[in-house]
Design a protein around this motif. Structure first.
Motif, mmCIF file in Angstrom:
data_model
loop_
_atom_site.group_PDB
_atom_site.id
_atom_site.type_symbol
_atom_site.label_atom_id
_atom_site.label_comp_id
_atom_site.label_asym_id
_atom_site.label_seq_id
_atom_site.Cartn_x
_atom_site.Cartn_y
_atom_site.Cartn_z
ATOM 1 N N PHE A 78 1.015 -1.402 -0.066
ATOM 2 C CA PHE A 78 0.062 0.011 -0.009
ATOM 3 C C PHE A 78 0.582 1.177 -0.083
ATOM 4 O O PHE A 78 1.745 1.750 1.012
ATOM 5 N N THR A 79 0.958 1.722 -0.862
ATOM 6 C CA THR A 79 2.238 3.178 -1.544
ATOM 7 C C THR A 79 1.403 4.345 -1.160
ATOM 8 O O THR A 79 -0.054 4.736 -1.743
ATOM 9 N N LEU A 80 2.049 5.332 -1.120
ATOM 10 C CA LEU A 80 1.460 6.945 -0.886
ATOM 11 C C LEU A 80 3.128 7.732 -1.046
ATOM 12 O O LEU A 80 3.694 6.955 -0.173
ATOM 13 N N ARG A 81 3.251 8.497 -2.483
ATOM 14 C CA ARG A 81 4.446 9.033 -2.097
ATOM 15 C C ARG A 81 3.920 10.514 -2.641
ATOM 16 O O ARG A 81 2.744 10.895 -3.175
ATOM 17 N N PHE A 82 4.418 11.565 -1.738
ATOM 18 C CA PHE A 82 4.176 12.640 -2.052
ATOM 19 C C PHE A 82 5.081 13.968 -2.144
ATOM 20 O O PHE A 82 6.388 13.624 -0.733
ATOM 21 N N VAL A 83 5.101 14.428 -3.195
ATOM 22 C CA VAL A 83 6.571 15.821 -3.214
ATOM 23 C C VAL A 83 6.406 17.347 -3.229
ATOM 24 O O VAL A 83 5.736 17.550 -3.432
ATOM 25 N N ARG A 95 2.542 17.886 -5.267
ATOM 26 C CA ARG A 95 1.942 16.989 -6.448
ATOM 27 C C ARG A 95 2.455 15.422 -5.280
ATOM 28 O O ARG A 95 3.091 15.361 -4.425
ATOM 29 N N PHE A 96 0.987 14.187 -6.067
ATOM 30 C CA PHE A 96 1.473 13.107 -5.575
ATOM 31 C C PHE A 96 1.802 11.853 -7.132
ATOM 32 O O PHE A 96 1.931 12.737 -8.035
ATOM 33 N N ASP A 97 2.794 11.154 -6.458
ATOM 34 C CA ASP A 97 3.588 10.301 -7.559
ATOM 35 C C ASP A 97 3.082 8.817 -7.446
ATOM 36 O O ASP A 97 2.743 8.033 -8.584
ATOM 37 N N ALA A 98 2.934 8.584 -5.843
ATOM 38 C CA ALA A 98 1.470 7.477 -6.164
ATOM 39 C C ALA A 98 0.492 8.475 -4.883
ATOM 40 O O ALA A 98 0.752 8.574 -3.668
ATOM 41 N N CYS A 99 -0.834 7.405 -4.870
ATOM 42 C CA CYS A 99 -1.617 7.618 -3.537
ATOM 43 C C CYS A 99 -2.363 6.987 -3.660
ATOM 44 O O CYS A 99 -3.311 5.939 -5.142
ATOM 45 N N ALA A 100 -2.723 6.421 -2.732
ATOM 46 C CA ALA A 100 -3.685 4.396 -1.954
ATOM 47 C C ALA A 100 -4.499 5.317 -0.927
ATOM 48 O O ALA A 100 -3.839 6.212 -0.255
#
Length: 674
Positions: free
Chosen positions: A244-249, A256-261
């Motif tokens: 379960f991945t989330l990446r915020f920059v 922005r989100f590079d990945a969001c769950a």
């Protein structure tokens, strides 16, 4: 009675003449006879009136006011129309209480019995894997055995339980069409509830993925018979996300989100609100899926995003319960320590935080490192260019082999040189660059010592999520990478399947660039208009059957009757031309509007030229499908179709004009030559 008196006088007159009773005695005798006969007549009539009155009163008392009563001497005549045979018998019995049965003349008729209305036929088919149940009421004429055989033919392993009842009535209109369409839906779905009634089929089903759901929706919409209204409520389960991945920059390019769950819709809303508070703008994507490692996922993510916003820069990555926060050296050490300490207090116990503040860069080291680079580039024609530096021949062969496996042996060009002094982990990053490239349709992956940069265009809606998950998994939570991946619907194979809305949009693009024109006063398609009609027919051949209105419009010059007739004939000529080119136009309607709907000023030549036009509009079921396709998320077509019948087609036509709603104009159609 009058005839009786006449006969009596005829018989008495000769006797009087014979015996010469011309005196007073004869006259008295005749008068007495006449008085006696008159009294008898009056008594008989009085008796008849009493009998008729008493009988009528008795009938009214019994609620038989429909019966009519007449007397004829000692006879009683009953007439009228009885609602039922029982009412007729009741009237005779009531009259029999007044006069004897042998004196009653029965002239009553009975109202013909109305035909019993046919019941509402309906059938439900329930499928759960290989188990099928059929329940409901079907017409007697419906071949139940043949239908069950067709159901069993869907899958040889199906177990069919038939609980259908029959009623002795003919098949209603569109019953056969509805059952045929229901079989198509049954064959497409492993889990479904299909409700069938004359001319209508409601399908509630479940698929294994969103791609499968979209494909089945489009296939069933194409197969729907013309005389059947279909309501399709086909859903897909939430995707399982692991990890379960989330990446915020948050950097100089913005937030922005590079990945969001997210695990729930409420969590998704809370996460997106925190991202916007941190500076993110535009449309933000966040997948709602299964696999959240903790019920506190929302609280942990919101706390981390708030911390990034307070520090003004940084990257936070969630992989299940592992949280990595990387902050640039521009954030002061005192601010970093204070904010990270606060975050550790806010994070739920399930999460593990690893926070890093990058040291200032060494300008001399950066100059040396900038020389080391590996790049993988995917061109629009499918060619892959590999360039830069690799550590050794084995790594170069491995990178080339992986690229050839992903893109084809003839598509790969290797132009990388060997450099054994590259930083550690370089081979892994180079292989990952080729793997990441497979998520793009065009783009570049650039590997430098301190980061990986990905930019390009993809037809996958969740390409950024998948790439982030891959890099975080292979390079670790502290990996530094930059993502700039744009989703383009033109590369999405599901999004580019022909639908009524897209097909109409493609036709609009054609006739916006080049109009279908006619010679003055002519209905023949000539010149450049032939090429326009060829392009429209090519689109329609790929779109299958649709319901459309082809509308002809003229300027205001000339007589109204002539313009109306001319516009109708031109619209019919366009439909005939499309049919001659192999387009399916069985559900097309040609309509001439004359000068009724101008889109420009008829006082100018250019305005009149604009008004002389042919327009295409969706109508009927095709318009309903387009509206369902373009409806906001959360409103399923079945929610509206379940309670509403389709309105009249004339009310659904969409006029094509400069002010038309942009929502019904999908993206540019893909290049047919490609």
């Amino acid at each position: 009675m009058k005839r009786f008196l006449d006969r009596l006088l005829s018989a008495a007159t000769p006797l009087l003449i014979q015996y010469k009773w011309y005196g007073m005695t004869g006259i008295a005798f005749v008068a007495a006879a006449l008085l006696a006969l008159g009294g008898a007549q009056l008594s008989a009539r009085a008796l008849e009136n009493v009998v008729a009155r008493e009988t009528a009163s008795a009938l009214i008392t019994e609620g038989l006011d429909w019966a009519e009563v007449e007397t004829d001497g000692l006879l009683l005549r009953l007439s009228g129309e009885a609602p039922t045979e029982a009412s007729r018998f009741n009237a005779i019995s009531t009259a029999n209480q007044i006069v004897s049965a042998e004196r009653i003349l029965d002239e009553i008729t009975v109202k013909p019995a109305t035909e019993i209305a046919a019941p509402d036929f309906s059938m439900e088919i329930l499928r759960n894997g290989l188990d099928v149940q059929m329940v409901g009421l079907v017409p007697w004429e419906f071949d139940l055995s043949a239908f069950q055989a067709r159901v069993e033919a869907v899958d040889a392993e199906l177990s069919v339980e038939n609980m259908l009842e029959t009623a002795g009535y003919p098949e209603p209109f569109a019953w056969a069409s509805a059952t045929d369409f229901a079989l198509s839906a049954l064959a497409s779905l492993n889990a479904a509830k299909i409700s069938i009634s004359p001319g209508r089929v409601n399908v509630v089903g479940l698929t294994g993925s969103e791609d499968e759901r979209d494909r089945i929706r489009i296939e069933l919409a194409r197969e729907r018979p013309r005389d059947v209204i279909a309501a399709l409520d086909i859903s897909a389960p939430r995707p399982a996300i692991s990890p379960f991945t989330l990446r915020f920059v948050l950097d100089e390019d913005g937030a922005r989100f590079d990945a969001c769950a997210a695990d729930t819709q409420d969590a998704r809303s809370a996460i997106l609100n925190s991202a916007r508070a941190a500076g993110a703008s535009g449309r933000l994507e966040c997948i709602v899926g299964l696999g959240a490692p903790t019920p506190d996922w929302q609280d942990g993510v919101v706390a981390a995003l708030d911390t990034i916003a307070q520090m003004g820069a940084g990257t936070v990555t969630f992989s299940d319960t592992d949280v990595t926060m990387v902050v640039p050296a521009t954030v002061g050490s005192d601010v970093f320590d204070r904010r990270i300490g606060a975050l550790e207090g806010r994070l739920p116990d399930a999460f593990s935080l690893d926070a890093v503040r990058l040291p200032p860069s060494d300008s001399q080291l950066a100059a040396v490192q900038d020389q080391a680079e590996f790049g993988a580039r995917l061109l629009e024609n499918g060619a892959v260019m590999l360039s830069g530096r690799l550590t050794d021949a084995r790594t170069r062969d491995a990178v080339r082999s992986l690229a050839q496996a992903n893109f084809g042996p003839d598509a790969v060009t290797m132009a990388a040189r060997l450099d054994p002094d590259l930083p550690g982990g370089w081979p892994l990053k180079a292989l990952l660059a080729v793997d990441v490239l497979s998520y793009l349709n065009t783009g570049t992956v650039r590997v430098v010592p301190d980061r990986v940069e990905i930019s390009g265009v993809s037809g996958l809606t969740d390409a950024s999520d998948q790439i982030s998950r891959l890099l975080a998994d292979k390079l670790g939570q502290r990996a530094v990478f930059a993502l700039d991946v744009t989703y383009d619907e033109a590369f999405d194979p599901i999004a580019q399947l022909p639908t009524p809305a897209r097909c109409k949009g493609w036709i609009d693009e054609i006739i916006t660039d080049r109009k279908i024109t006619f010679d003055p006063g002519s209905t023949s398609i000539t010149g450049d208009a032939i090429g326009v009609l060829d392009e429209i027919a090519e689109v329609l051949r790929g779109c299958g059957r649709m319901s459309m209105e082809v509308a002809g419009h003229t300027d205001s010059q000339g007589r109204l009757e002539t313009n109306m007739r001319l516009s109708q004939q031109r619209a019919e000529a366009v439909v005939a031309g499309l049919m001659a080119r192999g387009a399916l136009v069985s559900e097309f309607v040609a309509k001439g509007y004359g000068p009724e709907f101008p889109i420009a000023d008829n006082a100018t030549e250019s305005g009149r030229e604009d008004n002389r036009r042919i327009e295409f509009s969706l109508i009927g079921a095709s318009l309903e499908a387009a509206r369902a396709e373009l409806a906001p998320e959360g409103n399923t077509p079945a929610e509206d179709a379940e309670l509403q019948e389709l309105p009249d087609e004339s009310e659904l036509a969409i006029p094509v004009s400069p002010g038309e709603d942009a929502a019904l104009r999908p993206r540019t159609r893909p290049d047919r030559a490609e």
